[in-house]
Structure formats: structure tokens, C-alpha cells
Enzyme design. Structure first.
Site: not given
Ligand code: C5P
Length: 402
Positions: A212-215, A278
Site C-alpha cells: 500500500a502507500n500513505r495516501s 495514489a
């Protein structure tokens, strides 16, 4: 809100025509006046007698009916309305509308009108998915026709499932009310349809792990809210985030990039697409069916494949490209160069560029400093709360859509 509004309902020849009886009743209950034009094929599905009784007006079917032409000609019929509603909008009717054909009263009225048109498509899922229908819908959308539905679900033909069911009378009614509400208030995005993506995507590694990412999804959600407040009909396709659904927005929740793409394509046609998600650039080539175990083999080796680029797919869509395609560029270096390259590479009209270096606090924060990059030039906006960036973008999109 519908009191004294004049609706011209055009009933096409499809099994869903029976739902129009309920729609007429509900419109009348709310004080709208309803005139009805039926295509000759519509008579096979509902009787002019019941339509006439419910609408409390004579029903118009025949282009060459001299008595009726004397009372109200088809040109007047098409103009003396505040809104034209086509339900069910069959594949045939949409094709005729898209090409300006007019061989009966209904299609003549549709070609002669200078009033807004709302269409509720209904057809077999294969017909709805056929490239010809896709082209017709895209063309009509460019011509300013608005759509409600179709919905997915079981069809009249047994065993057939997919998008093609006509929206329910209450949904059509809600779309009609939303139209008048937006028009009445003169809101800048009244009657526009906008698709927004927001949040991260989760790309599974195994049943319990993902990439995942931090969006946080905050900017995308703020955009969806701002567009809805400006009068647009908004579909928000959201990756996994911890935010509540914005009011008045249709939210489609997804996990992976591929699901996000499918949901975005399902939400087209639209006047504008604003891709703020994102999206993970890569996913693991083959998701493990069982949880990957720690073991003697040491750390696992993961192979990656590229995810579809949703913005580029929409920006270069052969038939359903919205009139305005907006992307975001979150960069930690060479902001402008990268944003300009994205405009070109992804077929976007406008890129909202922002510096997401950790020291800016933008990722996950409540404020944003953006640069608006278009072919014509670059505009810098000051440091603003994300809500305000969204409001300004809503105004800019309204301006660009004209
Ligand atoms: O290439 P990059 O990820 O920097 O591009 C960012 C823009 O492209 C954003 O608008 C993002 O929503 C969109 N994007 C997308 N699908 C991808 C990757 C990015 O829609 N797979």
C-alpha cells in the site's frame, strides 16, 4: 421542488416501460405536469390509456396526427417543457438520438428540442456493452445529454446478468430533482457528471498481506464533496481509507488498481474525470493462495508486474474520454518537468502538481500547496486547506467545461 415543473416523458419500447407508470404517478404527486410521447414500439409494453390516465394529459404517439398537431405541434411539444426524460432509453432510441435520426414523433421531438435531456437507458447487458452503444452514449454525453443508470442485476431475459437494467422510478425521480435543484440554484457544476478517484490501492501479496502507500484519500474526498456541492453528480471510486462517505456522492469502494479501473470505466460517460488516487504502480505477479510462511528458504522473493494506469486509460479512451481529464502529480523532485511530462504521456488536460517530500507534511495532512499545470501554462496556488483546493478546483473545472 417539482411543483409546476413541466416534464416531457418520452417512453421507448422496452420491457422497463412499465416502470414509467410509477414514475408518472410520483411526478404528478409532487406537482409536476407530465406530457408523454410514446414511440410506436412503447405501445407494445404499456397502453396509452393507462399512461394518459396517470399523466392526466393526452398521449402523443403519431407524428402525422393532424388533430394533435393542431392542438400542439411537435416543435411546441419539444419546447414547452422544462426537462425531457427518455425512459426507457433503448439502444435504438439512443442510436437515433446520437445520429439525429427522426422517423417518429419521439425522435422528432428529441431533435427539435432546446431543453435539457435526461436519459434512463435500459437494454440487454451485451447491447449496453457493444462498441456501437458505447459510441452513441459517448456522443450523447458530449452533446449534453445526462444519464441516470443503468443499474446492474438480473435482466428480463433469464440467466442474463450485468449493466442494463433501467434505474428505478425513485432513482429517476431523484435525478430529476437533482437537476432542478442544481439549475435553480445556478450552481456552477449543475448537471455535470464527474468521476473522482481517491485513496491508495491495496495490492495483495497473500491472503493477509498487501502493498500500500500513505495516501489518506483526504484530497480526493474533499474534491468529491466540493463537486457535489457545486451541483455535479459525482461518483467517487475510493481505495481503502478511513473516511466517511461524502454526502450526496455515490461511493464505490475498491481495493486494487484493477478493481479501481473497472469501477471508473463503469462510471463513464462523464463530463470530467479527476484522478486523485495514489494507485500502486505495481502488483505482485501472482498472489499466494495461502499465507507465506517464514521458513528455511529465507525471505520470499516477490515478482512484480505493472498495474494499469487508470488516468492514462481514461485520458486516451477511444470512445468514453470525458471532455476534461484531470490528474495529480505527487512528486518529491523536478515537480514541473514531471507534471508536464504526465500531461502529455497520460493524455490529461490538467495536472495538479504537488511536492510530497516528507517535510511538506502534505501526504496525510490537511493542507496542500499545488501548481496547476496545463498546456497553456502554469498557475501557482498558495498554501491552502485541502477543502479550499477542492473548491477552487471545482470552480476551475466549471470554467473549463464552459
Ligand atoms: O505516474 P504517477 O503515478 O505519478 O501519476 C499520477 C497520476 O496518475 C494521478 O492522477 C494518479 O491518480 C494517476 N494514476 C492512475 N493509475 C495509475 C497510476 C497513476 O490513475 N496506475
Amino acid at each position: 421542488m417539482l411543483a409546476d415543473k413541466r416534464i416531457l416523458l418520452i417512453i421507448g419500447g422496452g420491457i422497463a416501460a412499465y416502470k414509467c407508470l410509477d414514475l408518472i404517478r410520483r411526478l404528478r404527486e409532487r406537482g409536476a405536469s407530465v406530457r408523454v410521447v410514446m414511440t410506436p414500439a412503447a405501445k407494445e409494453f404499456v397502453t396509452p390509456l393507462s399512461v394518459g390516465a396517470l399523466s392526466e394529459n393526452p398521449v402523443h404517439i403519431d407524428l402525422f396526427d393532424l388533430t394533435q398537431e393542431n392542438e400542439i405541434g411537435h416543435i411546441r411539444l419539444s419546447r414547452e417543457a422544462d426537462l425531457l426524460v427518455v425512459a426507457p432509453a433503448t439502444a435504438d432510441l439512443l442510436a437515433k438520438m446520437a445520429n439525429g435520426l427522426c422517423n417518429d414523433l419521439a425522435t422528432n421531438v428529441l431533435l427539435a428540442t432546446d431543453k435539457p435531456v435526461l436519459a434512463a437507458p435500459a437494454m440487454n447487458p451485451r447491447m449496453w456493452g457493444h462498441p456501437a452503444t458505447r459510441r452513441n452514449v459517448a456522443q450523447l454525453s458530449r452533446d449534453g445529454v445526462r444519464f441516470v443508470g443503468p443499474n446492474s442485476g438480473a435482466m428480463a431475459e433469464r440467466g442474463e446478468i450485468g449493466a442494463g437494467r433501467m434505474a428505478e422510478p425513485m432513482e429517476i425521480l431523484a435525478a430529476i430533482e437533482a437537476h432542478f435543484e442544481a439549475v435553480g440554484e445556478g450552481r456552477p457544476l449543475a448537471g455535470r457528471r464527474i468521476v473522482v478517484t481517491a485513496g491508495p490501492t491495496h495490492e495483495p501479496i497473500d491472503p493477509v498481506r498487501y502493498i500500500a502507500n500513505r495516501s489518506s484519500g483526504k484530497q480526493g474526498y474533499a474534491l468529491a464533496r466540493a463537486f457535489a456541492e457545486a451541483g455535479a453528480t459525482v461518483t467517487l471510486v475510493s481505495g481503502p481509507v478511513g473516511l466517511p462517505d461524502p454526502e450526496g456522492v455515490k461511493v464505490v469502494r475498491v481495493e486494487t488498481a484493477r478493481e479501481m479501473l473497472a469501477a471508473v470505466e463503469g462510471a463513464l460517460p462523464a463530463d470530467a474525470a479527476v484522478m486523485a488516487a495514489a494507485v500502486a504502480d505495481w502488483r505482485v505477479a501472482s498472489e499466494a493462495a495461502e499465507k507465506i510462511k517464514k521458513g528455511a528458504g529465507g525471505a520470499p522473493h516477490l515478482d512484480f508486474v505493472e498495474n494499469p494506469d487508470i488516468l492514462a486509460t481514461v485520458g486516451r479512451h477511444p470512445t468514453l474520454r470525458p471532455r476534461l481529464v484531470v490528474g495529480f502529480a505527487a512528486e518529491t523532485e523536478n515537480l514541473l518537468t514531471n507534471a508536464r511530462a504526465k500531461l502529455e504521456k497520460k493524455g490529461a488536460d490538467l495536472i495538479v502538481a504537488n511536492d510530497v517530500s516528507p517535510e511538506t507534511g502534505i501526504m496525510g495532512g490537511d493542507r496542500n500547496t499545488v501548481r496547476i499545470v496545463e498546456t497553456a501554462g502554469v498557475t501557482d496556488w498558495p498554501d491552502l486547506p485541502k477543502d479550499e483546493v477542492a473548491e477552487r478546483l471545482a470552480a476551475l473545472i466549471a470554467e473549463r467545461l464552459g
